[in-house]
Every structure is written in C-alpha cells, then in structure tokens.
Design a protein around this motif. Structure first.
Motif, PDB file in Angstrom:
ATOM      1  N   LYS A 383       1.000  -0.894  -0.174  1.00 47.40           N
ATOM      2  CA  LYS A 383      -0.115  -0.482   0.060  1.00 47.40           C
ATOM      3  C   LYS A 383       1.077   1.285  -0.001  1.00 47.40           C
ATOM      4  O   LYS A 383       1.866   1.420   0.900  1.00 47.40           O
ATOM      5  N   ILE A 384       0.629   1.546  -0.722  1.00 45.26           N
ATOM      6  CA  ILE A 384       1.986   3.243  -1.174  1.00 45.26           C
ATOM      7  C   ILE A 384       1.194   4.434  -1.116  1.00 45.26           C
ATOM      8  O   ILE A 384       0.043   4.140  -1.872  1.00 45.26           O
ATOM      9  N   ALA A 385       1.185   5.152   0.015  1.00 41.29           N
ATOM     10  CA  ALA A 385       0.480   6.407  -0.127  1.00 41.29           C
ATOM     11  C   ALA A 385       1.513   7.885  -0.688  1.00 41.29           C
ATOM     12  O   ALA A 385       1.797   7.911  -0.134  1.00 41.29           O
ATOM     13  N   ILE A 386       0.413   8.438  -1.491  1.00 43.24           N
ATOM     14  CA  ILE A 386       1.175   9.314  -2.085  1.00 43.24           C
ATOM     15  C   ILE A 386       0.192  10.618  -0.840  1.00 43.24           C
ATOM     16  O   ILE A 386      -1.515  11.212  -1.452  1.00 43.24           O
ATOM     17  N   VAL A 387       0.921  11.997  -0.546  1.00 40.02           N
ATOM     18  CA  VAL A 387       0.349  12.935   0.152  1.00 40.02           C
ATOM     19  C   VAL A 387       1.298  13.968  -0.244  1.00 40.02           C
ATOM     20  O   VAL A 387       2.245  14.426  -0.818  1.00 40.02           O
ATOM     21  N   GLY A 388       0.641  15.698   0.118  1.00 39.01           N
ATOM     22  CA  GLY A 388       1.293  16.808  -0.244  1.00 39.01           C
ATOM     23  C   GLY A 388       0.077  17.753  -0.728  1.00 39.01           C
ATOM     24  O   GLY A 388      -0.741  17.591  -1.233  1.00 39.01           O
ATOM     25  N   THR A 552      -6.159   7.800   7.723  1.00 40.07           N
ATOM     26  CA  THR A 552      -6.640   6.239   6.340  1.00 40.07           C
ATOM     27  C   THR A 552      -5.186   6.180   6.011  1.00 40.07           C
ATOM     28  O   THR A 552      -5.090   5.013   5.279  1.00 40.07           O
ATOM     29  N   ILE A 553      -4.419   6.658   5.912  1.00 38.81           N
ATOM     30  CA  ILE A 553      -3.222   5.639   5.717  1.00 38.81           C
ATOM     31  C   ILE A 553      -1.806   5.306   6.429  1.00 38.81           C
ATOM     32  O   ILE A 553      -0.515   4.647   5.740  1.00 38.81           O
ATOM     33  N   ARG A 554      -2.395   5.601   7.655  1.00 39.05           N
ATOM     34  CA  ARG A 554      -1.044   5.268   9.146  1.00 39.05           C
ATOM     35  C   ARG A 554      -0.101   3.449   8.737  1.00 39.05           C
ATOM     36  O   ARG A 554       0.594   3.870   8.992  1.00 39.05           O
ATOM     37  N   LYS A 555      -1.798   2.918   7.777  1.00 38.72           N
ATOM     38  CA  LYS A 555      -1.428   1.648   7.814  1.00 38.72           C
ATOM     39  C   LYS A 555      -0.120   1.321   6.468  1.00 38.72           C
ATOM     40  O   LYS A 555       0.233  -0.008   6.126  1.00 38.72           O
ATOM     41  N   ALA A 556       0.240   2.453   6.012  1.00 45.94           N
ATOM     42  CA  ALA A 556       0.439   2.238   4.496  1.00 45.94           C
ATOM     43  C   ALA A 556       1.910   2.103   4.377  1.00 45.94           C
ATOM     44  O   ALA A 556       2.422   1.908   6.019  1.00 45.94           O
ATOM     45  N   ASP A 557       2.016   0.867   3.327  1.00 49.08           N
ATOM     46  CA  ASP A 557       3.472   0.269   4.039  1.00 49.08           C
ATOM     47  C   ASP A 557       4.500   0.849   3.525  1.00 49.08           C
ATOM     48  O   ASP A 557       5.659   1.392   3.888  1.00 49.08           O
ATOM     49  N   GLN A 558       4.087   2.182   2.133  1.00 50.35           N
ATOM     50  CA  GLN A 558       5.539   3.824   2.752  1.00 50.35           C
ATOM     51  C   GLN A 558       4.434   4.727   1.737  1.00 50.35           C
ATOM     52  O   GLN A 558       3.747   4.824   1.250  1.00 50.35           O
ATOM     53  N   ILE A 559       4.916   6.186   2.549  1.00 51.85           N
ATOM     54  CA  ILE A 559       4.551   6.887   2.286  1.00 51.85           C
ATOM     55  C   ILE A 559       5.171   8.040   1.557  1.00 51.85           C
ATOM     56  O   ILE A 559       6.088   8.488   1.995  1.00 51.85           O
ATOM     57  N   LEU A 560       4.376   8.638   0.227  1.00 50.82           N
ATOM     58  CA  LEU A 560       5.629   9.548  -0.501  1.00 50.82           C
ATOM     59  C   LEU A 560       4.762  10.532   0.026  1.00 50.82           C
ATOM     60  O   LEU A 560       3.216  11.386  -0.591  1.00 50.82           O
ATOM     61  N   VAL A 561       5.860  11.831   0.272  1.00 49.39           N
ATOM     62  CA  VAL A 561       5.139  13.097   0.402  1.00 49.39           C
ATOM     63  C   VAL A 561       5.385  13.642  -0.537  1.00 49.39           C
ATOM     64  O   VAL A 561       6.737  14.341  -1.065  1.00 49.39           O
ATOM     65  N   LEU A 562       4.788  14.758  -2.107  1.00 51.13           N
ATOM     66  CA  LEU A 562       5.440  15.383  -2.518  1.00 51.13           C
ATOM     67  C   LEU A 562       5.065  16.933  -2.659  1.00 51.13           C
ATOM     68  O   LEU A 562       4.107  17.399  -2.028  1.00 51.13           O
ATOM     69  N   ASP A 563       5.433  17.811  -2.864  1.00 49.36           N
ATOM     70  CA  ASP A 563       5.715  19.061  -3.088  1.00 49.36           C
ATOM     71  C   ASP A 563       6.764  19.553  -3.408  1.00 49.36           C
ATOM     72  O   ASP A 563       7.973  19.368  -4.214  1.00 49.36           O
ATOM     73  N   THR A 568       9.635  14.767  -1.801  1.00 47.93           N
ATOM     74  CA  THR A 568      10.874  15.610  -0.401  1.00 47.93           C
ATOM     75  C   THR A 568      10.778  14.667   0.700  1.00 47.93           C
ATOM     76  O   THR A 568      11.735  14.153   1.577  1.00 47.93           O
ATOM     77  N   GLU A 569      10.199  13.755   1.105  1.00 47.62           N
ATOM     78  CA  GLU A 569       9.679  12.749   1.509  1.00 47.62           C
ATOM     79  C   GLU A 569       9.782  11.033   1.680  1.00 47.62           C
ATOM     80  O   GLU A 569       9.118  11.152   0.970  1.00 47.62           O
ATOM     81  N   LYS A 570      10.215   9.894   2.204  1.00 51.71           N
ATOM     82  CA  LYS A 570       9.722   8.834   1.650  1.00 51.71           C
ATOM     83  C   LYS A 570       9.809   7.943   3.014  1.00 51.71           C
ATOM     84  O   LYS A 570      10.265   8.091   3.286  1.00 51.71           O
ATOM     85  N   GLY A 571       8.950   7.276   3.237  1.00 46.71           N
ATOM     86  CA  GLY A 571       9.044   5.758   4.639  1.00 46.71           C
ATOM     87  C   GLY A 571       8.140   5.715   5.037  1.00 46.71           C
ATOM     88  O   GLY A 571       6.514   6.432   4.583  1.00 46.71           O
ATOM     89  N   THR A 572       8.139   4.718   6.208  1.00 44.42           N
ATOM     90  CA  THR A 572       6.455   4.723   6.850  1.00 44.42           C
ATOM     91  C   THR A 572       6.240   5.893   7.795  1.00 44.42           C
ATOM     92  O   THR A 572       6.485   7.008   7.675  1.00 44.42           O
ATOM     93  N   HIS A 573       4.824   5.630   7.813  1.00 46.86           N
ATOM     94  CA  HIS A 573       4.009   6.624   8.987  1.00 46.86           C
ATOM     95  C   HIS A 573       4.825   6.724  10.233  1.00 46.86           C
ATOM     96  O   HIS A 573       5.681   8.060  10.809  1.00 46.86           O
ATOM     97  N   GLN A 574       5.813   6.114  11.322  1.00 47.37           N
ATOM     98  CA  GLN A 574       6.272   6.097  12.204  1.00 47.37           C
ATOM     99  C   GLN A 574       7.681   6.971  11.905  1.00 47.37           C
ATOM    100  O   GLN A 574       7.915   7.877  12.912  1.00 47.37           O
ATOM    101  N   ASN A 581      11.084  19.012  11.576  1.00 50.64           N
ATOM    102  CA  ASN A 581      10.736  20.158  10.634  1.00 50.64           C
ATOM    103  C   ASN A 581      10.109  18.952  10.090  1.00 50.64           C
ATOM    104  O   ASN A 581      10.324  19.832   8.063  1.00 50.64           O
ATOM    105  N   GLY A 582       9.823  17.696   9.505  1.00 53.89           N
ATOM    106  CA  GLY A 582       9.316  17.170   7.612  1.00 53.89           C
ATOM    107  C   GLY A 582       7.998  17.826   8.108  1.00 53.89           C
ATOM    108  O   GLY A 582       6.997  18.184   9.022  1.00 53.89           O
ATOM    109  N   THR A 583       8.169  17.728   6.319  1.00 54.11           N
ATOM    110  CA  THR A 583       6.086  17.676   6.311  1.00 54.11           C
ATOM    111  C   THR A 583       5.255  17.310   6.458  1.00 54.11           C
ATOM    112  O   THR A 583       4.099  17.819   6.560  1.00 54.11           O
ATOM    113  N   TYR A 584       6.147  16.163   6.210  1.00 57.21           N
ATOM    114  CA  TYR A 584       4.397  15.133   6.878  1.00 57.21           C
ATOM    115  C   TYR A 584       4.234  14.735   8.436  1.00 57.21           C
ATOM    116  O   TYR A 584       3.229  15.177   8.055  1.00 57.21           O
ATOM    117  N   LYS A 585       4.783  15.536   9.117  1.00 53.96           N
ATOM    118  CA  LYS A 585       5.134  15.728  10.569  1.00 53.96           C
ATOM    119  C   LYS A 585       4.268  16.983  11.183  1.00 53.96           C
ATOM    120  O   LYS A 585       3.242  16.483  11.505  1.00 53.96           O
TER     121      LYS A 585
END
Length: 595
Positions: A383-388, A552-563, A568-574, A581-585
C-alpha cells in the motif's frame, strides 16, 4: 453548457478545396452511394415534368381561342399524366435522398463517437465536453437537413431557372430580356430584405432568452433575493430587459411592414409589367397567342420563386460544407496509441511498479513541470500512500500509471517492463480507480457494478456488492439491483456512490488499485463503511492511495510526500513522524491537533 443554434453555424467559402473535403462524406455512404445518384436521376425527371407544366397550360388556354375541344381533352389528360409522374418522381427522389442521408450520417455518427472515445486525455483536457457535444449535434443536424432537402431543392431550382430561361427565349426573346432586367433583381432584393428582417427577429428572440435567464436566476436564488430584500432590484432588471424587447420588436414590426409593402409594390408590380409587355407583344403579333403568354407568365413565376429560394439554399449549403469540415476535423484527430511496441505484452500484470526519474508537463501547460525526477518503487501487495499540498502532482502520478499521458523523461516500469510495452487495453484492464467524485452512469445499480466486468454473473455482482458494504442499502430499495441511479448517480448519496464504485472495482479484480481521495468528502459514518470496503478491496493487490486525511494511511507500507513536483520525504508513518521539521510531521500534527 454552450448550445449552438443553426443560425450560429459559420459558413465555409465554397471552393474546390472545401468541396473536396465535403465530398469525403461519400466515403461513409459505403454501399448506399447508388441511392444518391438514383435520387439525382429522379430529381432531373421531377424538374423536367415541372418545366413541361407551364407549356401544357399555355396549350390548354390556346384551345379556348381555337375552340378545339378534342385537343383540350388531350392536353388536360397530358397535364394529369405530368402531375402523376411528378408525384411519383418526387416520392422516389425524397425517399432515396433520405435513405442515403440517414445511412451515411449513421455511419458518420458512429465513426465520430468511436474516434472521440479513443482520443487521448490531452485532447479532452483542452476541450469543453458540453461545447463539443453541442457542436457535434448542431453540425450533424445541419448535414441531415442539407443532404435530405437542401441539395435536392437547390439543384431543382437551378434546373428550373436554366431550363425556364431557355424555354422563355424560344417563346419571346424581347419579353425574356425585359423579364431578366427586373424579376431577378427584385427577387434577390426580396431575399436580402427578408434575411435582414429574420436577423431582427433573432435579436428579439435573444433578448427574450436573456429575460428568461433573469427569471431562472432569480427563482433559483430566491432565498438570497429575499434575504437581501432585493425584490425591487430583480424587478427593475427584468423590466429593463422587457423594455428592450418591446423596442426591438416594434422596430422589427416596422421593417416587416416595409417588407410587405415592398412585396406588394415591387414583386407584384414586376408581374404586372411582364404581363402588360407580353400583351403588348401579343397584340403586335410578336408573341404567337394567349397560350404562349400564359406559359411565359408561369415560367416567369417559376424563375422568380426559384431566384428567391436559391440564395437561401446556397447559404445553407455553405453552412453544411463548414459543418462537414468541422466534423472531419474531429474525425481526423489521432486516437491514442493502443500499442507503442511492435510486440505488445498482453499477459496478466502482477503489480510491481517502479518510477525512475520521471518528469512530466501537461501538453496544455508544457512550460510548467508537474513532476520533476520522481523515483519510487511499489512491490506487489504493498500500500503506497501519496500525500502533499494541492497541485503537488499526486493525481498526475495516477494519470501516468493509467497512461492517460506520455511522460517527458524517465521511465515507468511494471513488473520490470516499460509501461509502453503493454497493450493499452490490457494495461488499463489490470488497473482500477476509485475517485473522490464518483460518476455513475444513468442506468441501474446492477449495470453500474457490472461496468467493471460486463460479462459477470448475478452471483458475482451480488458478492462484489456484499464485499463493498453496499448490499444492505441496495436491498433496502424496492427495486434492489434494478434501482435507477439517475444522471451521474444523483439519486444516491456520496457514500452509496463510493461503495458502488468499490463494488465495480472488486468485480474487475485489478492487480493495481488507485484510490484518489476516495473518502475525503464523506461524513464519519459513511467513511467508516467505505474504509472497511476499501480494506477488503486492497487485499492482495498493489494499491496507491492519494489522501488528504492522513488518518486513513497510517498503515501504508510506504508514504511518499510530494511537494512542488518532487518527492521530498519517503517512508512509513512512524519513520516520517520522527523527522524533525518534516512536511509529513507538520501536516500530521496540524490535522490531529484540529481533530
């Protein structure tokens, strides 16, 4: 939505180039071409019998002078035969032209629709669908009228004018020259004057339409009107428009009065002048008899009427040629490539996806880079989440996966092979998308679910609905699966439409699933039901989740942060929540603090 009237259709200049383009319509006549040419043959016969009618009428009148009853009976019988033949020829002419036109336009309509739905997304992103639909409707309608009636009438009037002049010249050259000097000029003047009056009438219609818009807007926004106590303002607005209508209509009536006077004075005056001159020549012996004079007057009437009609028909043919050019412009648009490779891959996709330094700009905004060197991998079942933020390029990734657009640089691999090596239908057949704004087709619930797999059995459709948490509300409707959803699914709530879309995706059983903010516009209760259905849907397939709601994406295997088009960031929720100072945080803290 833009609507086009026949009067709004632009005309095309009639030259060899435009006519050559227009004649392409015969390509779509296929095995019906012979009907057009046979129709032309009957058109010639119709015109010939029409030209014979005044001559026989003249001969019939001459029988009075000669007191020849036997000949009168023969001529009268001949006239009846002519009328019967003309009726038969006219029937076949109309039937054959209609048959040819309807079959040809049916083929054009299908070819046009077939080409339209095969055009790339870049075409639709630059065209307004409503305007496109209206234009096609107006253009095809123009072609229908022209090929059914206008061309045949134009040719018939042309034959009557040419044939009439030849016969008139044989009866009396002097009378013909006199008629030529006045009747055509008056007829053309009448056409120009009549067209001017119609334009004035159209102005009145347009103003009436504008007044109706005011009524519609006022009644639709009646709450605002009353809340702002602006009834006086709307009344004044409507009154001003009605006053304009009255002024234009009265002016138009004045011109119609002028036109009526013109017809009485000039057109009928011409007839009187021709008759007077004809009688003068008859008395002098330069015209053989009363019969020839009657024939001459009838031919003059035919020619005058034909002159009056032919100018308008020519304008209609110009519009039809313009309509044909626009139809063929759409037909000449190049469909998207089904296969970019000589040996396209048609095997079942597993679901491993890789973006390698992908850059992309939309064709309509080529100067703006939407994605810049984007790279990531998604393995089967992940499950790949894309946020931004909005405009970062999240939905663009989904569009590129579905191959709606071609990338500018880099490569997209699926199961280790280039996305362009797959057959397009096979590629999209292995993917499914559940968008934020679900659009259903205006049929039944069953038909909308089955859209994912048209040959699915009733049992498969029921199971898909059950897994999508949709069966309960479907069974609650009196018609159950046969319930009509209305245009774009308007009869269903947002949550119900989403679950129908999920059922459709489940039935399709894709290898790659795209969820484009599928729960962002739902209330809490609907979101819970839809989220449960989505969890079932995502099992055993690669899923891309485009989301604003980070919960809705906390359990995603990988989260991609687009900006700004970059990851700009890539990884799990944790992992991302621990970045200082991360965008996702920051996004996460902002959302969960507000909640």
């Amino acid at each position: 939505m833009a609507r086009f009237k026949e009067n709004d259709l632009p005309k095309a200049k009639l030259d060899s180039n435009s006519l050559q383009k227009a004649l392409r319509i015969f390509k779509y006549a296929k095995n019906h071409k012979w009907k057009f040419f046979l129709g032309l043959f009957f058109l010639l016969l119709t015109s010939a019998t029409a030209l014979a009618f005044p001559k026989l009428m003249g001969m019939l009148v001459d029988c009075v002078t000669n007191k020849d009853l036997g000949k009168a009976n023969q001529v009268a019988l001949g006239l009846m035969v002519i009328l019967v033949l003309q009726a038969i020829f006219s029937f076949f002419r109309i039937y054959l032209f209609v048959n040819f036109t309807e079959n040809s336009l049916s083929n054009i309509r299908f070819a046009l629709y077939e080409n339209l739905i095969k055009l790339p997304m870049s075409f639709f992103s630059q065209k307004r669908v409503g305007e496109l639909n209206s234009r096609i409707s107006a253009d095809i309608s123009q072609l229908q009228d022209t090929f059914t009636t206008t061309i045949a009438e134009f040719l018939r009037q042309l034959i009557l004018i040419i044939g009439g002049f030849i016969i008139l010249g044989n009866i009396s050259p002097k009378l013909t020259f006199m008629m030529l000097a006045i009747v055509p000029l008056v007829a053309v003047a009448a056409v120009i004057f009549g067209r001017f009056i119609r334009k004035y009438g159209k102005k009145t219609q347009d103003k009436v339409a504008e007044s109706q818009v005011i009524v519609e807007e006022t009644l639709q926004g009646i709450t605002n009107v009353k809340a702002f106590a602006n009834e006086w303002y709307e009344l004044q607005r409507y009154k001003n428009k009605i006053t304009e209508i009255v002024k234009i209509a009265i002016k138009g009536g004045q011109y119609r009065g002028y036109f009526a006077s013109f017809i009485i004075l000039c057109l009928f005056g011409c007839v009187v002048a021709v008759v007077w001159y004809g009688i003068t020549l008859t008395i002098k012996g330069e015209v053989e008899g009363v019969g020839d004079l009657i024939s001459f007057i009838l031919y003059t009437t035919f020619i005058g009427a034909s002159f009056g009609g032919i100018a308008e028909m020519y304008a209609q043919i110009q519009k039809a040629v313009g309509a044909t050019e626009r139809v063929f412009e759409l037909l000449d648009e190049v469909p998207e490539k089904i296969n970019s490779s000589p040996n396209p891959i048609v095997e079942k996709i597993k679901g491993n996806v890789s973006f390698n330094t992908v850059s992309f700009s939309y064709p309509s905004r080529s100067e703006i880079a939407v994605l810049k060197d984007v790279s990531f991998e998604a393995n089967f079942g992940q499950k790949i989440a894309i946020v931004g933020p909005s405009g970062a390029g999240k939905s663009t990734i989904a569009s590129l996966l579905l191959r709606f657009y071609d990338i500018d640089n880099g490569e997209i691999l699926i199961d280790g092979k280039s996305i362009y090596d797959f057959e397009l239908e096979n590629l999209r057949g292995n993917m499914s998308i559940v968008p934020q704004d679900v659009i259903l087709f205006g049929g039944t619930i069953k038909e909308n679910i089955a859209y994912g797999k048209p040959d699915a059995s009733d049992a498969e459709i029921m199971e898909a609905a059950r897994q999508a948490n949709a069966l309960n509300f479907i069974e609650g409707f009196p018609e159950k699966m046969e319930t009509l959803v209305g245009e774009r699914g308007i009869k269903l709530s947002g949550g119900q439409r989403q679950r129908i879309a999920i059922a459709r995706a489940l039935l399709k059983n894709p290898s790659i699933l795209i969820l484009d903010e599928a729960t962002s516009s739902l209330d809490s209760e609907s979101e819970k039901l839809v989220q449960e259905a989505l969890e079932i849907l995502m099992e055993g397939r690669t899923s891309f989740i485009i989301a604003h709601r980070l919960s809705t994406i906390r359990k995603a295997d990988q989260i991609l942060v687009l900006d700004g088009g970059k990851i700009t960031e890539k990884g799990t929720h944790q992992e991302l929540i621990n970045l200082e100072n991360g965008t996702y945080k920051n996004l996460s803290n902002l959302q969960f603090t507000n909640n």
